[in-house]
Enzyme design. Structure first.
Site, PDB file in Angstrom:
ATOM      1  N   GLU A 150      33.500  27.687  21.612  1.00 31.00           N
ATOM      2  CA  GLU A 150      34.722  27.460  20.841  1.00 31.00           C
ATOM      3  C   GLU A 150      35.128  28.704  20.080  1.00 31.00           C
ATOM      4  OE1 GLU A 150      36.552  24.409  17.462  1.00 31.00           O
ATOM      5  OE2 GLU A 150      34.450  24.258  18.069  1.00 31.00           O
ATOM      6  N   HIS A 190      30.900  29.880  10.964  1.00 25.52           N
ATOM      7  CA  HIS A 190      31.136  28.528  11.473  1.00 25.52           C
ATOM      8  C   HIS A 190      30.070  28.117  12.486  1.00 25.52           C
ATOM      9  CE1 HIS A 190      34.956  27.504   9.584  1.00 25.52           C
ATOM     10  NE2 HIS A 190      35.305  28.760   9.734  1.00 25.52           N
ATOM     11  N   GLU A 227      40.289  34.820   2.326  1.00 23.16           N
ATOM     12  CA  GLU A 227      40.452  33.494   2.916  1.00 23.16           C
ATOM     13  C   GLU A 227      40.207  32.442   1.834  1.00 23.16           C
ATOM     14  OE1 GLU A 227      38.155  32.895   6.444  1.00 23.16           O
ATOM     15  OE2 GLU A 227      39.217  34.451   7.567  1.00 23.16           O
ATOM     16  N   HIS A 281      38.247  29.211   3.040  1.00 22.77           N
ATOM     17  CA  HIS A 281      36.942  29.251   3.711  1.00 22.77           C
ATOM     18  C   HIS A 281      35.823  29.180   2.680  1.00 22.77           C
ATOM     19  CE1 HIS A 281      34.160  30.700   6.991  1.00 22.77           C
ATOM     20  NE2 HIS A 281      33.462  31.042   5.917  1.00 22.77           N
TER      21      HIS A 281
END
Length: 205
Positions: A68, A97, A154, A157
């Site tokens: 992904e 992630h 970010e 995040h």
């Protein structure tokens, strides 16, 4: 590093061991496709419940497989160019992630930008940001630390590092890179008033 919650992941520290799916759980019952490492997922659920943010704050992206992450990188490069991708998307094997310890969040809205979701420094989102360290989360990428992290700011995040680490990093305005370096170089020194940190530092050396 033996403390997995302090595992540093970036361009210089890629991931070698993929996460076992048995280590993952759903932090949001209404978003079954979003997964995180079990402890991180539990902490996130508790945080959102305590601030009453469950209806206003939604998940955008949690754990990602290597496949992904590759697709996100490739698609972003194709749609917005390499410069943009390098600023906001980590290369495969270099993304937090893939550890299951990171979550991208957004203020609930009809349209959500997957790469750069809206998570303002006001309202319930700011309450989340201010309370997050007490539940083990840090806002991982800030504008001030971009030269260290290699990733643009970010605000959406968040990375689970555990407590009391998240509180100390926030108080001292340290990136995860700076924090782990400091623990290796001087395990007791600057963290002398935090006995938990002295113990963790011994494990990291």
């Amino acid at each position: 590093m033996t403390d997995k919650y302090l595992t540093l992941v970036n361009m210089e520290h890629p991931i070698f061991r993929p996460v076992d799916r048995s280590e993952l759980a759903r932090p949001f019952k209404d978003y079954p496709h979003i997964l995180m490492e079990r402890t991180a997922a539990s902490a996130l659920r508790k945080l959102l419940s305590d601030i009453g943010g469950g209806d206003a704050i939604i998940p955008v992206s949690g754990w990602r497989s290597r496949r992904e992450q590759k697709k996100i990188w490739t698609d972003t490069v194709a749609e917005k160019g390499v410069a943009f991708a390098r600023k906001y998307v980590a290369l495969p094997a270099c993304s937090e992630h893939e550890t299951g310890l990171a979550i991208d969040l957004a203020l609930k809205a009809p349209d959500i930008d997957f790469i750069c979701p809206e998570f303002p420094q006001t309202g319930i989102c700011q309450i989340f940001r201010e309370r997050a360290p007490h539940y083990g989360f840090i806002q991982r990428y800030s504008k001030e630390k971009e030269f260290i992290t290699g990733i643009g700011e970010e605000p959406w995040h968040f990375r689970y590092v555990g407590t009391p680490h998240a509180v100390i990093m926030t108080e001292k305005k340290m990136s995860l890179e700076e924090y782990t370096d400091s623990m290796r170089e001087d395990p007791a020194g600057d963290f002398s008033r935090y006995p938990e940190i002295r113990y963790a530092a011994r494990k990291i050396r």
